[in-house]
Design an enzyme around this catalytic site. Structure first.
Site, short mmCIF file in Angstrom:
data_model
loop_
_atom_site.label_atom_id
_atom_site.label_comp_id
_atom_site.label_asym_id
_atom_site.label_seq_id
_atom_site.Cartn_x
_atom_site.Cartn_y
_atom_site.Cartn_z
N ALA A 108 0.77 -1.24 0.00
CA ALA A 108 0.00 0.00 0.00
C ALA A 108 0.80 1.29 0.00
O ALA A 108 0.28 2.32 -0.41
CB ALA A 108 -0.95 0.00 1.21
N GLY A 112 -1.43 6.22 -1.95
CA GLY A 112 -2.33 6.78 -2.96
C GLY A 112 -3.58 5.95 -3.15
O GLY A 112 -4.71 6.45 -3.08
N GLU A 131 2.16 -2.57 4.42
CA GLU A 131 3.43 -2.30 3.74
C GLU A 131 4.51 -3.12 4.42
O GLU A 131 4.68 -3.06 5.64
CB GLU A 131 3.77 -0.81 3.78
N ARG A 136 8.53 2.68 5.19
CA ARG A 136 7.44 3.03 4.27
C ARG A 136 6.08 2.83 4.93
O ARG A 136 5.11 3.51 4.60
CB ARG A 136 7.55 2.20 2.99
N CYS A 228 2.75 -1.29 -12.52
CA CYS A 228 3.06 -0.10 -13.32
C CYS A 228 4.11 -0.48 -14.36
O CYS A 228 5.14 0.17 -14.50
CB CYS A 228 3.53 1.05 -12.43
#
Length: 492
Positions: A108, A112, A131, A136, A228
């Protein structure tokens, strides 16, 4: 932009010569800037911005604001998010339904998608945002705190730690770590780190993550898979593997033709997937697929995997988490922490809306509010995972006093008149966010005061007359002493 030869050869074969040339041209152009507004915190958003078509709260900006020096950014009024990744909204809206769900955002950070998801979930739902990297996970917790929704648990665990939570989640988002081809324009380091060997490592890691988390999804539950990156190895080939390995159904989404989203690029397969290419859509590279676990959908988690807290409340409506040591001790000090009295608890309950919905949990010198209906789920999570934060941190004890926490100030359930308010200027807001002393007006009362900027809660101070002690979290402060001559803001 100098792209790796092997990437160029593979992607040219995948897209064709013409599309590949357009892709390279787009990667050499300027990156667009987009934000997503927080429905919990409306403000005077400047007009004339272009909407992100697949996200009801997303907007492209004509110029890049100076986000660091915008108090409303720190107040959680909006989130800076890449537009393509906002497409997760379509998967949730089309397959989630209106009943409350327990949802996991597995990978996560920085938050965002988690903040976006939390705005989209049905009322009375619970989001677990995880996470695996510790530092982070703290950033994730900060961003979710600023977003302001209390029904959230932040965890810091490996995907394999979730495996014992069988049939636990209605929806799981796996935005899996990938080779990052879609980040080439945004992050030049992604180019230097790319290699065919890394693509293969990522593909195997992604499958391990899915295998670890698949048992946690309820029968009939929804898995959203995203990356991505462009290649089919980490995308279509993994979707085919999930379908064949676990009997998952790959689900279609209704999308508008003008969004120019590219479909399946794997030869011999036609299942629905959604690929964003920057020369066709305004955004970065992104891939998403939606899968359903076979079996009957079960909304209620029942008692199968839930473990009772079995902790008697010290006072009605208050739970106390006891350490393994005898008695309740303040970490590192060895002193007894007195429990809240009924009178103190009654005061805290007046600070939030729908207080009867929440269990007030005392742990050491802190009190948090957590939804009562999910106390068994919280206990099950605690049995397997490292919990970073759960629910809304309400107050911390300083001496004999209970001081409201910053999370309360920026939450969406703060009762606006629970504390005296002081509207401050832009200069005062920046000073506050730098953790500097703030001087209030002579009319400001002594004690805890809620500061607002543009009538949006920014945080607490304790006014002692000649100055106000700044209660903003030290670790979140603006560290830069520089202030740009021109500050571009997203609000009027």
């Amino acid at each position: 932009m100098e792209l790796p030869v092997s990437f160029a050869d593979y992607t040219r074969t995948l897209l064709g010569d013409e599309d590949y040339k357009e892709l390279v041209t787009s990667l050499e152009s300027e990156q667009s800037v987009s934000i997503r507004l927080n429905p919990l915190k409306p403000f005077a958003f400047r007009s004339g911005e272009h909407a992100v078509p697949w996200c009801t709260s997303g907007f492209y900006l004509e110029e890049r604001p100076t986000f660091t020096f915008d108090p409303l950014f720190h107040a959680g009024c909006y989130y800076v998010q890449e537009a393509s990744s906002m497409f997760v909204e379509q998967a949730l809206k089309q397959y989630m339904g209106e009943e409350p769900v327990v949802m996991l955002d597995l990978c996560a950070a920085p938050g965002g998608k988690s903040t976006h998801i939390r705005s989209l979930l049905p009322d009375n739902s619970l989001l677990i945002a995880n996470e695996v990297i510790r530092n982070r996970s703290q950033i994730l917790a900060e961003n979710l705190t600023k977003w302001g929704h209390p029904d959230v648990v932040v965890t810091n665990s490996d995907p394999s730690d979730f495996t014992p939570l069988e049939d636990f989640f209605d929806v799981i988002l796996t935005d899996v770590p990938c080779s990052g081809e879609g980040m080439f324009r945004k992050d030049p380091v992604a180019i230097s780190e790319w290699s065919p060997e890394n693509v293969e490592i990522c593909r195997q890691r992604q499958r391990r993550i899915i295998a670890d988390i698949w048992p946690c999804l309820k029968p009939g539950g929804i898995l959203i898979y995203s990356t991505c990156t462009y290649n089919t190895k980490e995308n279509e080939e993994n979707i085919r593997w999930i379908r064949d390995e676990f009997g998952a159904e790959v689900l279609p989404l209704d999308v508008a033709e003008e969004w120019n989203i590219t479909g399946n690029l794997l030869q011999g397969e036609s299942f629905p997937v959604y690929r964003f290419l920057p020369h066709k859509t305004q955004g970065e590279g992104f891939f998403l697929a939606v899968l359903r676990k076979p079996g009957m959908s079960v909304r209620n988690s029942g008692d199968k995997q839930l473990i009772s807290l079995a902790i008697a409340p010290e006072t009605p409506g208050l739970r106390v988490e006891k350490s393994r040591e005898k008695g309740r001790k303040v970490q590192g000090k060895g002193k007894q922490t007195p429990g809240l009295s009924k009178e103190q608890l009654a005061i805290l309950q007046k600070w939030i809306f729908t207080a009867d919905k929440y269990e007030f949990i005392q742990k050491g010198g802190n009190v948090s509010a957590f939804p009562k209906c999910y106390i068994p789920e919280l206990s099950a999570l605690q049995s397997s995972l490292r919990i970073v934060q759960a629910g809304l941190e309400i107050a911390g004890q300083k001496g004999k006093d209970w001081i409201p926490c910053h999370a309360l100030a920026v939450s969406g359930i703060l009762v606006s008149d629970a504390f005296p308010c002081e509207e401050i200027s832009y200069e005062q807001a920046i000073a506050y966010l730098r953790k500097e002393a703030v001087t209030l007006s002579d009319a400001a009362p002594r004690g805890v005061v809620l500061l607002t900027y543009k009538h949006v809660p920014l945080g607490f101070v304790k006014n002692i007359g000649n100055r106000a002690n700044n209660l903003y979290p030290q670790e979140w402060r603006i560290r830069s002493g520089y202030l740009p001559e021109t500050v571009v803001k997203v609000h009027s």
